[in-house]
Design an enzyme around this catalytic site. Sequence first.
Site, PDB file in Angstrom:
ATOM      1  N   LYS A  83      43.495  47.670  39.176  1.00 51.23           N
ATOM      2  CA  LYS A  83      43.881  46.269  39.393  1.00 51.23           C
ATOM      3  C   LYS A  83      44.352  46.128  40.836  1.00 51.23           C
ATOM      4  O   LYS A  83      45.186  46.913  41.310  1.00 51.23           O
ATOM      5  CB  LYS A  83      45.013  45.934  38.423  1.00 51.23           C
ATOM      6  CG  LYS A  83      45.083  44.507  37.977  1.00 51.23           C
ATOM      7  CD  LYS A  83      46.091  44.412  36.816  1.00 51.23           C
ATOM      8  CE  LYS A  83      46.335  42.999  36.402  1.00 51.23           C
ATOM      9  NZ  LYS A  83      47.437  42.922  35.415  1.00 51.23           N
TER      10      LYS A  83
HETATM   11  O1  G3P Z   1      49.566  40.865  33.670  1.00 52.26           O
HETATM   12  C1  G3P Z   1      49.474  39.660  34.314  1.00 52.26           C
HETATM   13  C2  G3P Z   1      49.994  38.466  33.553  1.00 52.26           C
HETATM   14  O2  G3P Z   1      49.455  38.398  32.264  1.00 52.26           O
HETATM   15  C3  G3P Z   1      51.454  38.210  33.654  1.00 52.26           C
HETATM   16  O3  G3P Z   1      51.928  37.223  32.782  1.00 52.26           O
HETATM   17  O4  G3P Z   1      53.782  36.018  31.663  1.00 52.26           O
HETATM   18  O5  G3P Z   1      54.273  37.488  33.655  1.00 52.26           O
HETATM   19  O6  G3P Z   1      53.099  35.322  33.929  1.00 52.26           O
HETATM   20  P1  G3P Z   1      53.344  36.478  33.026  1.00 52.26           P
END
Ligand code: G3P
Length: 220
Positions: A83
């Site tokens: 990533k």
């Molecule tokens: O892994 C990336 C993403 O899914 C993060 O989500 O909830 O931290 O905005 P969030």
Amino acid sequence: MKFFVDTADLKEIRDLAQTGLLDGVTTNPSLIAKSGGKILDVIAEICSVVDGPVSAEVAATDFETMLKEGRRLAKIAPNVAVKVPLTVDGLKTCKALSGEGTMVNVTLCFSPSQAILAAKAGATFISPFVGRLDDLSQNGMSLIADIVQIYRQYDSIKTEVLVASIRHPIHLVESAKMGAHVATLPPNVIRQLYNHPLTDKGLDAFLKDWAGTGQSILGQ
Ligand code: G3P
């Protein structure tokens, strides 16, 4: 549509893998920090549980170091997807790693133009963050609609739209209606998908009526 789980918690991953519905895992530096483990060990363990793509994120921001880190992460297992953030150096790293046959997930995508760049850099997955856009009163789902529409115009684009930062089941349902390839879901949202009060109510009534018959399917 493929389901990935967005966590580095091995217990959660093992539980969800047993449902047979899990196609992959995504992690990020915040989730690795939360797990309390060392990234190389955590990713190796996840890869031993899940056959599908397991995203592991680089921590450097310059091309040379990102490439080294990406190669190190890719060596853990053949199903590692490296990533990288959507920056100039991140996309250079994406191009280099995908040229070596490594899966690459380009993350922190917040605009259609960024998604076009990621596809040109040979990304396996583009990760637009819907919840974080919604948090700013912008429409996360319209970003997914735009990217899906753009990618569909070109047979040469093989990049899959991986909807990230999902906060609730409606994000998933809308993504599926738009034809997004993958959704990465926090474990609690995966569990919410099963629930409907009418399912519980209906099952209770069926079981009560069945008990009244005194029958047993296996006993006949
Ligand atoms: O892994 C990336 C993403 O899914 C993060 O989500 O909830 O931290 O905005 P969030």
